[in-house]
Design a protein around this motif. Structure first.
Motif, PDB file in Angstrom:
ATOM      1  N   GLU A  59       0.828  -1.201   0.000  1.00  0.00           N
ATOM      2  CA  GLU A  59       0.000   0.000   0.000  1.00  0.00           C
ATOM      3  C   GLU A  59       0.865   1.255   0.000  1.00  0.00           C
ATOM      4  O   GLU A  59       0.512   2.275  -0.572  1.00  0.00           O
ATOM      5  N   GLY A  60       2.016   1.175   0.664  1.00  0.00           N
ATOM      6  CA  GLY A  60       2.919   2.321   0.666  1.00  0.00           C
ATOM      7  C   GLY A  60       3.414   2.669  -0.725  1.00  0.00           C
ATOM      8  O   GLY A  60       3.745   3.823  -1.009  1.00  0.00           O
ATOM      9  N   LEU A  61       3.445   1.670  -1.625  1.00  0.00           N
ATOM     10  CA  LEU A  61       3.912   1.914  -2.986  1.00  0.00           C
ATOM     11  C   LEU A  61       2.833   2.549  -3.858  1.00  0.00           C
ATOM     12  O   LEU A  61       3.130   3.066  -4.929  1.00  0.00           O
ATOM     13  N   LEU A  62       1.585   2.516  -3.405  1.00  0.00           N
ATOM     14  CA  LEU A  62       0.500   3.047  -4.220  1.00  0.00           C
ATOM     15  C   LEU A  62       0.511   4.570  -4.281  1.00  0.00           C
ATOM     16  O   LEU A  62      -0.200   5.154  -5.097  1.00  0.00           O
ATOM     17  N   GLU A  63       1.281   5.213  -3.406  1.00  0.00           N
ATOM     18  CA  GLU A  63       1.336   6.669  -3.453  1.00  0.00           C
ATOM     19  C   GLU A  63       2.388   7.167  -4.441  1.00  0.00           C
ATOM     20  O   GLU A  63       2.610   8.362  -4.566  1.00  0.00           O
ATOM     21  N   HIS A  64       3.036   6.226  -5.150  1.00  0.00           N
ATOM     22  CA  HIS A  64       4.009   6.599  -6.172  1.00  0.00           C
ATOM     23  C   HIS A  64       3.463   6.286  -7.562  1.00  0.00           C
ATOM     24  O   HIS A  64       2.508   5.524  -7.714  1.00  0.00           O
ATOM     25  N   THR A  65       4.054   6.892  -8.540  1.00  0.00           N
ATOM     26  CA  THR A  65       3.680   6.629  -9.921  1.00  0.00           C
ATOM     27  C   THR A  65       4.889   6.917 -10.795  1.00  0.00           C
ATOM     28  O   THR A  65       5.949   7.295 -10.305  1.00  0.00           O
ATOM     29  N   VAL A  66       4.727   6.733 -12.099  1.00  0.00           N
ATOM     30  CA  VAL A  66       5.795   7.033 -13.058  1.00  0.00           C
ATOM     31  C   VAL A  66       5.350   8.187 -13.945  1.00  0.00           C
ATOM     32  O   VAL A  66       4.200   8.237 -14.388  1.00  0.00           O
ATOM     33  N   GLU A  67       6.241   9.117 -14.187  1.00  0.00           N
ATOM     34  CA  GLU A  67       5.995  10.227 -15.097  1.00  0.00           C
ATOM     35  C   GLU A  67       7.163  10.332 -16.068  1.00  0.00           C
ATOM     36  O   GLU A  67       8.267   9.880 -15.777  1.00  0.00           O
ATOM     37  N   ARG A  68       6.908  10.949 -17.204  1.00  0.00           N
ATOM     38  CA  ARG A  68       7.990  11.252 -18.147  1.00  0.00           C
ATOM     39  C   ARG A  68       8.493  12.652 -17.842  1.00  0.00           C
ATOM     40  O   ARG A  68       7.716  13.592 -17.698  1.00  0.00           O
ATOM     41  N   ALA A  69       9.789  12.775 -17.723  1.00  0.00           N
ATOM     42  CA  ALA A  69      10.387  14.070 -17.383  1.00  0.00           C
ATOM     43  C   ALA A  69      10.163  15.060 -18.528  1.00  0.00           C
ATOM     44  O   ALA A  69      10.573  14.818 -19.665  1.00  0.00           O
ATOM     45  N   LYS A  70       9.480  16.170 -18.225  1.00  0.00           N
ATOM     46  CA  LYS A  70       9.227  17.192 -19.244  1.00  0.00           C
ATOM     47  C   LYS A  70      10.462  18.061 -19.488  1.00  0.00           C
ATOM     48  O   LYS A  70      10.543  18.791 -20.466  1.00  0.00           O
ATOM     49  N   GLU A  71      11.389  17.987 -18.540  1.00  0.00           N
ATOM     50  CA  GLU A  71      12.675  18.674 -18.661  1.00  0.00           C
ATOM     51  C   GLU A  71      13.701  17.814 -17.938  1.00  0.00           C
ATOM     52  O   GLU A  71      13.371  16.731 -17.438  1.00  0.00           O
ATOM     53  N   VAL A  72      14.928  18.254 -17.874  1.00  0.00           N
ATOM     54  CA  VAL A  72      15.938  17.519 -17.132  1.00  0.00           C
ATOM     55  C   VAL A  72      15.659  17.655 -15.647  1.00  0.00           C
ATOM     56  O   VAL A  72      15.584  18.772 -15.119  1.00  0.00           O
ATOM     57  N   ILE A  73      15.476  16.514 -14.955  1.00  0.00           N
ATOM     58  CA  ILE A  73      15.118  16.512 -13.534  1.00  0.00           C
ATOM     59  C   ILE A  73      16.247  15.866 -12.738  1.00  0.00           C
ATOM     60  O   ILE A  73      16.775  14.820 -13.123  1.00  0.00           O
ATOM     61  N   LEU A  74      16.578  16.475 -11.603  1.00  0.00           N
ATOM     62  CA  LEU A  74      17.577  15.931 -10.697  1.00  0.00           C
ATOM     63  C   LEU A  74      16.872  15.435  -9.446  1.00  0.00           C
ATOM     64  O   LEU A  74      16.128  16.195  -8.795  1.00  0.00           O
ATOM     65  N   ASP A  75      17.069  14.165  -9.117  1.00  0.00           N
ATOM     66  CA  ASP A  75      16.496  13.556  -7.913  1.00  0.00           C
ATOM     67  C   ASP A  75      17.490  13.781  -6.773  1.00  0.00           C
ATOM     68  O   ASP A  75      18.607  13.259  -6.797  1.00  0.00           O
ATOM     69  N   LEU A  76      17.086  14.551  -5.774  1.00  0.00           N
ATOM     70  CA  LEU A  76      18.010  15.009  -4.743  1.00  0.00           C
ATOM     71  C   LEU A  76      18.065  14.071  -3.548  1.00  0.00           C
ATOM     72  O   LEU A  76      17.055  13.436  -3.191  1.00  0.00           O
ATOM     73  N   ASP A  77      19.231  14.001  -2.935  1.00  0.00           N
ATOM     74  CA  ASP A  77      19.413  13.231  -1.698  1.00  0.00           C
ATOM     75  C   ASP A  77      18.862  14.069  -0.556  1.00  0.00           C
ATOM     76  O   ASP A  77      19.584  14.848   0.071  1.00  0.00           O
ATOM     77  N   ALA A  78      17.563  13.919  -0.286  1.00  0.00           N
ATOM     78  CA  ALA A  78      16.868  14.812   0.624  1.00  0.00           C
ATOM     79  C   ALA A  78      16.558  14.142   1.959  1.00  0.00           C
ATOM     80  O   ALA A  78      16.592  12.914   2.086  1.00  0.00           O
ATOM     81  N   THR A  79      16.243  14.933   2.950  1.00  0.00           N
ATOM     82  CA  THR A  79      15.813  14.416   4.244  1.00  0.00           C
ATOM     83  C   THR A  79      14.341  14.033   4.164  1.00  0.00           C
ATOM     84  O   THR A  79      13.642  14.361   3.201  1.00  0.00           O
ATOM     85  N   LYS A  80      13.843  13.350   5.197  1.00  0.00           N
ATOM     86  CA  LYS A  80      12.444  12.905   5.206  1.00  0.00           C
ATOM     87  C   LYS A  80      11.477  14.083   5.211  1.00  0.00           C
ATOM     88  O   LYS A  80      10.335  13.963   4.774  1.00  0.00           O
ATOM     89  N   SER A  81      11.921  15.230   5.727  1.00  0.00           N
ATOM     90  CA  SER A  81      11.030  16.379   5.833  1.00  0.00           C
ATOM     91  C   SER A  81      10.839  17.102   4.506  1.00  0.00           C
ATOM     92  O   SER A  81       9.946  17.938   4.373  1.00  0.00           O
ATOM     93  N   ALA A  82      11.675  16.802   3.512  1.00  0.00           N
ATOM     94  CA  ALA A  82      11.588  17.502   2.225  1.00  0.00           C
ATOM     95  C   ALA A  82      10.303  17.122   1.504  1.00  0.00           C
ATOM     96  O   ALA A  82       9.988  15.941   1.346  1.00  0.00           O
ATOM     97  N   LYS A  83       9.544  18.114   1.045  1.00  0.00           N
ATOM     98  CA  LYS A  83       8.275  17.860   0.372  1.00  0.00           C
ATOM     99  C   LYS A  83       8.448  17.659  -1.131  1.00  0.00           C
ATOM    100  O   LYS A  83       7.681  16.952  -1.769  1.00  0.00           O
ATOM    101  N   LYS A  84       9.471  18.322  -1.736  1.00  0.00           N
ATOM    102  CA  LYS A  84       9.724  18.186  -3.167  1.00  0.00           C
ATOM    103  C   LYS A  84      11.199  17.849  -3.365  1.00  0.00           C
ATOM    104  O   LYS A  84      12.013  18.737  -3.623  1.00  0.00           O
ATOM    105  N   PRO A  85      11.563  16.570  -3.220  1.00  0.00           N
ATOM    106  CA  PRO A  85      12.983  16.193  -3.256  1.00  0.00           C
ATOM    107  C   PRO A  85      13.553  16.101  -4.667  1.00  0.00           C
ATOM    108  O   PRO A  85      14.297  15.178  -4.979  1.00  0.00           O
TER     109      PRO A  85
END
Length: 784
Positions: free
Chosen positions: A430-456
């Motif tokens: 069920e925890g995985l159901l809150e994720h999905t796949v999208e196609r990057a509309k631009e170059v996106i960097l996935d950041l090494d963020a803390t748990k508190s980050a809302k947009k990592p």
């Protein structure tokens, strides 16, 4: 041997169902390992066991007395529960008052044979002990007394009725500890006396954990405290397992993304990104099903040597791990046979195997349908797995090993799916159901963020725009997105990128050197995947991101302790005659098997099916009781659950209690249980959950496809086009008559606007009740 390895070893030698003692808890309390067992005690127990075993094998007329003496010896000498005053272990006339339980729907009254008491605190019961004959299976239902439950479950009822957390049940060979905490999941852990001499560590664990010290030691070292600490750790295990599976899904998506890139974007052409995520999640659900089926031997072929060598998922991980040990994991990156093997077992489950050397029935079901996600086999949409050639994707063995490790390992130890409830598995997914796949509309960097980050994550163009404002603007942006301290951001921006890291970044950028150079300054702020590659997504790449499905559709995990209580309270009035009429419990009468099978239980927002799973368990136990009542009245029960005066050539219900329980669960699931959820993946998860409690060897499991459906149980439609066309299939030929499209769109837009105004009003003035009521009435009128 390390302390951790030692605890893991003996834990693997006992049977556990439910959350048991966690290795970290054991390491904290027993840093030097388990307590040693006196050699004289060990020898005495072995001699007594051999005498008991011989009397059992030879059907010695003194068996009853020898059986009783053997049980007392284990309790008094083995566990030292009989203290010098003889007040700790009580039996017979010395049992404290109030330690019996009478089952209200039968004549059965339960009493412990022994009880461990705290004589310093008003003889408070600490553990109840039940002794059964050596012929009794502790997991099988006891027949003939009108209460269709096993000795293990009866101990649970006795413990809860007497408010005693711990119980010990034995038939002489098997010694089962029952932990029944109030409001939490019950745990069963079993030791086998025959192993005490063969595997001395199991005797050490039995004596250490159930001996007198665990009841009267310091509070934080008592057995109940260790179990409480381990319950908290079990939540950590489930959470950690969820994260491991999420990382595995990420890696699988990236593998599909690379395969698609290598095939000039043709492989996934026309496939929505959300469907790609569903496919990856489905692969993980298939693997979990197979691990359960293999460990519980739910398929006849599991013991076949050919199946183990060429098909079994559990042996595949061992084989890959051996290859990695002989050579290196890097070598696995250049081999691609494991993915083909997974596809083969998926097909075998769905379509069966008909070969003289190996036969396997077709189980069907939507979960394993090869045509549901044909691109996993390298086929395009619309092709058939039976007629069209498959070209397995170039997913390497190292990736497959990661997928298998993610669902089988925790802190270096192999997880037992017998010890994980179906509800725990549901929680992970069920925890995985809150994720999905999208196609990057631009170059996106996935950041090494803390748990508190809302947009990592951050767009490269956004970063470069901030650069134009100066270094401090970049630092502020990265601090906000990562949730890290500004000092950490500054330090990471100053670090250089070594040649090896630069090569990995170039690979992540699809060998685009220009793009690699633009991202390089931010390398040390990027999240790194399980293979050590930075997560940077060129434009058009598939990326896993947080979606809104789980929040918007209300898909959330319900703990077993809650489902048990709610299901019992809800179903008792419809399964018995008496509760609805206000009768005293002792006057309740269980309905007939036919009436029970005519019940309809629907969960309109079922999620992973936690309530339906518990309803299946509860109703199937009542169905077994009804069958027993009817058989005592002279009826014959057919395999389809029909109660008849005579079988008239029909197939009878199996006599084996476990087989009967499976038949009952499948009949209840097929005829009584229904569910709806707006999230299609939640529906698949619910099917998986119910399959795991109903699957019988060789029986197809597509029988749930019509019971559990995806849809909107509130509106009764999937989308507004069905409403606009007044047609459940608006896109079929001959439809498309949008009779009220304009009026409906206008009404919906106005209602949405009014809801926004209502929400704003709530925020501005929560106390202005009259204004809120008027807005609510206006919104309702528009919707109507």
């Amino acid at each position: 041997m390390t302390k951790q390895t030692r605890h893991h070893e003996w834990l693997s030698l006992i049977d556990v169902s439910g959350p048991f003692l966690a290795a970290p808890v054991l390491e904290k309390v027993f840093p030097q390992g388990l307590e040693s067992v006196d050699p004289l005690k060990r020898r005495h127990l072995r001699q007594a066991y051999d005498e008991w075993r011989e009397a059992l094998d030879l059907e010695d007329p003194r068996l009853v007395d020898i059986h009783q003496a053997w049980g007392e010896l284990v309790l008094t000498e083995g566990l030292d529960l009989n203290d010098e005053e003889g007040d700790t272990l009580r039996s017979g006339d010395r049992l404290p008052d109030g330690l019996s339980y009478r089952h209200p729907e039968s004549s059965v009254t339960l009493n412990p044979a022994y009880v461990v008491v705290d004589d310093q605190h008003e003889d408070k019961p600490l553990m109840l002990v039940a002794v059964h004959g050596p012929e009794v299976d502790l997991d099988s239902t006891i027949e003939g007394d009108g209460w269709a439950t096993s000795p293990a479950e009866r101990m649970v009822q006795l413990c809860r009725a007497t408010e005693t957390r711990l119980g010990l049940v034995t038939n002489g060979e098997r010694w089962m500890l029952v932990d029944a905490p109030v409001g939490a999941v019950t745990t069963f852990a079993s030791w086998y006396a025959r192993l005490w001499s063969q595997e001395p560590m199991t005797l050490q664990a039995f004596v250490t954990l159930l001996g007198i010290n665990r009841f009267f030691d310091a509070k934080d070292r008592r057995l109940s405290a260790l179990l409480d600490d381990s319950l908290q750790h079990q939540d950590e295990v489930t959470d950690a397992l969820g994260k491991q599976v999420q990382r595995a899904v990420d890696v699988l998506i990236q593998s599909l993304n690379r395969a698609n890139h290598d095939r000039n974007q043709e492989l996934l052409k026309g496939i929505p990104p959300g469907e790609l995520y569903e496919a990856a999640l489905t692969v993980m659900m298939r693997l979990v099903f197979l691990l359960n089926a293999e460990e519980r031997e739910l398929m006849d072929v599991v013991k076949d040597e050919r199946f183990q060598t060429y098909y079994a998922v559990s042996s595949l991980r061992i084989q890959l791990r051996e290859q990695a040990g002989l050579h290196s994991e890097e070598l696995l990156s250049h081999r691609r046979d494991a993915w083909s093997r997974l596809l083969a077992i998926f097909r075998a489950i769905y379509g069966g195997i008909e070969h003289e050397a190996l036969r396997m029935p077709a189980l069907g079901g939507s979960l394993f349908d090869p045509d549901r996600f044909p691109f996993l086999e390298g086929r395009i949409k619309g092709t058939s797995w039976r007629t069209d050639e498959a070209r397995p994707l170039p997913i390497d063995n190292r990736t497959v090993l990661l997928l298998l490790d993610a669902i089988q390992l925790f802190q270096g130890r192999t997880l037992s799916y017998r010890a994980l409830d179906v509800e725990n598995i549901g929680y992970v997914y069920e925890g995985l159901l809150e994720h999905t796949v999208e196609r990057a509309k631009e170059v996106i960097l996935d950041l090494d963020a803390t748990k508190s980050a809302k947009k990592p994550w951050v767009g490269l163009e956004e970063l470069e725009s901030a650069e134009e404002e100066g270094g401090k603007a970049v630092e502020r942006l990265l601090k906000e997105r990562t949730g890290s301290a500004i000092s950490r951001v500054r330090n990471d921006l100053k670090k250089s990128v070594d040649p090896e890291d630069n090569a990995r970044l170039l690979a992540a950028c699809h060998n685009d050197q220009s793009l690699c150079n633009r991202i390089a300054p931010y390398f040390h702020l990027l999240r790194i995947d399980s293979w050590g590659y930075p997560l940077a997504y060129p434009q058009g790449s598939y990326m896993v991101t947080t979606g809104t499905d789980r929040r918007e559709t209300g898909t959330h995990y319900t703990p077993k302790s809650l489902t048990e209580a709610i299901v019992t309270e809800t179903l008792e009035p419809v399964a018995y005659v008496g509760p609805a009429e206000g009768e005293a419990r002792e006057n309740w009468r269980l309905k007939s098997s036919e009436e029970l099978l005519d019940l309809k239980v629907c969960d309109p927002a079922m999620g992973s099916g936690a309530f339906l799973v518990q309803a299946c368990r509860w109703l199937s136990e009542r169905l077994l009781e009804a069958w027993q009542d009817e058989e005592r009245a002279g009826k014959c029960i057919r395999i389809d659950g029909k109660s008849l005066d005579s079988l008239e050539g029909g197939e009878p219900l199996p006599r084996d209690v476990e087989e009967r329980l499976l038949v009952a669960r499948r009949l209840i699931a097929k005829r009584c249980l229904y569910g709806v959820d707006i999230n299609p993946m939640a529906v698949e998860l619910a099917k998986l959950s119910i399959w795991l409690v109903t699957l019988a060897k060789g029986r197809p499991f597509g029988f749930l496809d019509h019971n559990l459906r995806s849809g909107d149980s509130l509106l009764g439609i999937h989308d507004l086009d069905q409403l606009r066309c007044l047609d459940m299939e608006p896109n079929r030929a001959g439809s498309g008559r949008k009779l009220f499209a304009q009026a409906i769109d206008q009404a919906v837009d106005e209602a949405v606007e009014l809801c926004k105004r209502l929400r704003q009003r709530l925020i501005l003035d929560i106390h202005d009740v009259e204004a809120m009521a008027e807005l609510d009435k206006e919104a309702r009128r528009k919707l109507e």
